[in-house]
Design a protein around this motif. Structure first.
Motif, PDB file in Angstrom:
ATOM      1  N   SER A  24     -13.518  -0.930  -2.681  1.00  0.00           N
ATOM      2  CA  SER A  24     -12.474  -1.742  -3.322  1.00  0.00           C
ATOM      3  C   SER A  24     -11.412  -0.841  -3.937  1.00  0.00           C
ATOM      4  N   ALA A  25     -11.850   0.250  -4.572  1.00  0.00           N
ATOM      5  CA  ALA A  25     -10.901   1.201  -5.153  1.00  0.00           C
ATOM      6  C   ALA A  25     -10.093   1.900  -4.068  1.00  0.00           C
ATOM      7  N   LEU A  26     -10.752   2.257  -2.969  1.00  0.00           N
ATOM      8  CA  LEU A  26     -10.048   2.895  -1.854  1.00  0.00           C
ATOM      9  C   LEU A  26      -9.002   1.956  -1.272  1.00  0.00           C
ATOM     10  N   ASN A  27      -9.367   0.712  -1.041  1.00  0.00           N
ATOM     11  CA  ASN A  27      -8.423  -0.254  -0.485  1.00  0.00           C
ATOM     12  C   ASN A  27      -7.258  -0.499  -1.433  1.00  0.00           C
ATOM     13  N   ALA A  28      -7.527  -0.481  -2.743  1.00  0.00           N
ATOM     14  CA  ALA A  28      -6.448  -0.673  -3.716  1.00  0.00           C
ATOM     15  C   ALA A  28      -5.427   0.463  -3.613  1.00  0.00           C
ATOM     16  N   ALA A  29      -5.931   1.696  -3.416  1.00  0.00           N
ATOM     17  CA  ALA A  29      -5.027   2.843  -3.283  1.00  0.00           C
ATOM     18  C   ALA A  29      -4.185   2.719  -2.015  1.00  0.00           C
ATOM     19  N   ILE A  30      -4.810   2.296  -0.921  1.00  0.00           N
ATOM     20  CA  ILE A  30      -4.079   2.123   0.339  1.00  0.00           C
ATOM     21  C   ILE A  30      -3.045   1.009   0.213  1.00  0.00           C
ATOM     22  N   GLU A  31      -3.453  -0.089  -0.413  1.00  0.00           N
ATOM     23  CA  GLU A  31      -2.552  -1.234  -0.543  1.00  0.00           C
ATOM     24  C   GLU A  31      -1.311  -0.893  -1.362  1.00  0.00           C
ATOM     25  N   ARG A  32      -1.471  -0.084  -2.400  1.00  0.00           N
ATOM     26  CA  ARG A  32      -0.311   0.307  -3.205  1.00  0.00           C
ATOM     27  C   ARG A  32       0.709   1.061  -2.353  1.00  0.00           C
ATOM     28  N   VAL A  33       0.210   1.892  -1.443  1.00  0.00           N
ATOM     29  CA  VAL A  33       1.118   2.618  -0.554  1.00  0.00           C
ATOM     30  C   VAL A  33       1.785   1.654   0.423  1.00  0.00           C
ATOM     31  N   ALA A  34       0.991   0.783   1.033  1.00  0.00           N
ATOM     32  CA  ALA A  34       1.521  -0.126   2.047  1.00  0.00           C
ATOM     33  C   ALA A  34       2.560  -1.085   1.478  1.00  0.00           C
ATOM     34  N   ARG A  35       2.384  -1.494   0.236  1.00  0.00           N
ATOM     35  CA  ARG A  35       3.322  -2.441  -0.371  1.00  0.00           C
ATOM     36  C   ARG A  35       4.664  -1.798  -0.723  1.00  0.00           C
ATOM     37  N   ARG A  36       4.728  -0.471  -0.721  1.00  0.00           N
ATOM     38  CA  ARG A  36       6.007   0.188  -0.999  1.00  0.00           C
ATOM     39  C   ARG A  36       7.061  -0.237   0.020  1.00  0.00           C
TER      40      ARG A  36
END
Length: 311
Positions: free
Chosen positions: A267-279
């Motif tokens: 969940s923490a890993l996906n949160a980090a990826i999602e923050r990048v993707a939402r840029r």
């Protein structure tokens, strides 16, 4: 024969890549427009992913975002062909901005190993070249089914520019994991693309854009056992005066990635990826079936079936 075919493929790619950047980008835009008109498999997969990840958008808004994604994906593909076959010094000159690189320097200096998680955002191949110019590293990759394709990747990712600095580790079985642990134990750097769907049994489900996604547990296991720092890095396209330009970013990740509980870790890993993707959602790889495997016992169907499996 495999090596010869890979050499010929490399020569053809290099010939195409000799086109000026503006010609390559125009060709990419034409390919994207054709993909949209023909309702290609990539267009259907991306549309399905946007419906899952951005349910709050109106259909017209998602369709507009889809057009941007297909154009960005085509540009990334043709741009990568050029980056693979041009001198790395020339490629690295396209990086006009660098942010957070002190985090990487400090993590390397700490001597406990560094795990770079690199989402499929922007141009991850240029990121690989930048990392190799800065430090020796091992890259975990899933080899293509084609032997020629695998040999081609070996040539372009470990070219004469960085052959001694890049170790490509096949994501196959325990031997690959052992190589990564050994590299981290020696204080080295490991690069992993973290957002590809693993096989069932090799991952754990965690939320990604509000949707349960089967996610690799390898990053968390490596971090927990080695004590290595985990950083997220990406190389995104920005506007250039005379052609493509990129901004390179290195950022910290949540400490929960190293949590022994797999659900908490992914969940923490996906949160980090999602923050990048939402840029910039258009620069993320939405043409991949990220959500095809569903949690058992919940009665959820494969969201891509059947529309994304027809030709």
């Amino acid at each position: 024969m495999t090596d010869l075919a890979a050499r010929l493929l490399h020569a053809l790619v290099a010939l195409l890549a000799r086109l000026p950047w503006r010609w390559l980008m125009r060709l990419a835009d034409a390919l994207a427009a054709r993909s949209l008109r023909s309702d290609s498999r990539e267009a259907r997969v991306a549309r399905c992913n946007l419906e899952l990840a951005y349910p709050e958008l109106l259909p017209g808004q998602r369709e507009q975002l889809l057009q941007s994604i297909l154009r960005s994906t085509a540009r990334q593909l043709l741009g990568t062909l050029r980056l693979w076959t041009r001198p790395h010094a020339e490629n690295l000159a396209l990086i006009r901005e660098q942010h957070g690189t002190d985090l990487l320097d400090a993590a390397i200096a700490a001597g406990k190993g560094v795990i770079i998680v690199a989402p499929h955002h922007g141009n991850w191949e240029l990121l690989n070249q930048w990392l190799a110019a800065r430090t020796p590293l091992a890259i975990l990759y899933a080899p293509p089914e084609s032997k020629v394709g695998a040999a081609f990747l070996q040539r372009v990712r470990a070219s004469d520019d960085n052959a001694a600095r890049v170790t490509q580790v096949r994501a196959e079985g325990a031997s690959g994991v052992r190589q990564l642990f050994k590299r981290l134990a020696a204080g080295g750097v490991v690069g992993i693309l973290p957002d590809q769907q693993p096989k069932r049994g090799d991952g754990e489900f965690g939320p990604f854009f509000g949707v349960e996604a089967l996610t690799m547990t390898l990053v968390g296991r490596l971090a927990a056992r080695s004590g290595a720092a985990v950083l997220v890095a990406w190389c995104e396209r920005i506007e250039g005066d005379s052609g493509p330009a990129f901004a390179l970013h290195v950022a910290p990740t949540p400490t929960e990635i190293a949590d022994p509980d797999p659900r908490t870790s992914v969940s923490a890993l996906n949160a980090a990826i999602e923050r990048v993707a939402r840029r910039d959602p258009s620069q993320y790889q939405w043409t991949y079936k990220r959500f095809s495997l569903r949690p058992s016992g919940r009665g959820e169907d494969n969201p891509y079936w059947p529309s994304c499996y027809r030709r």
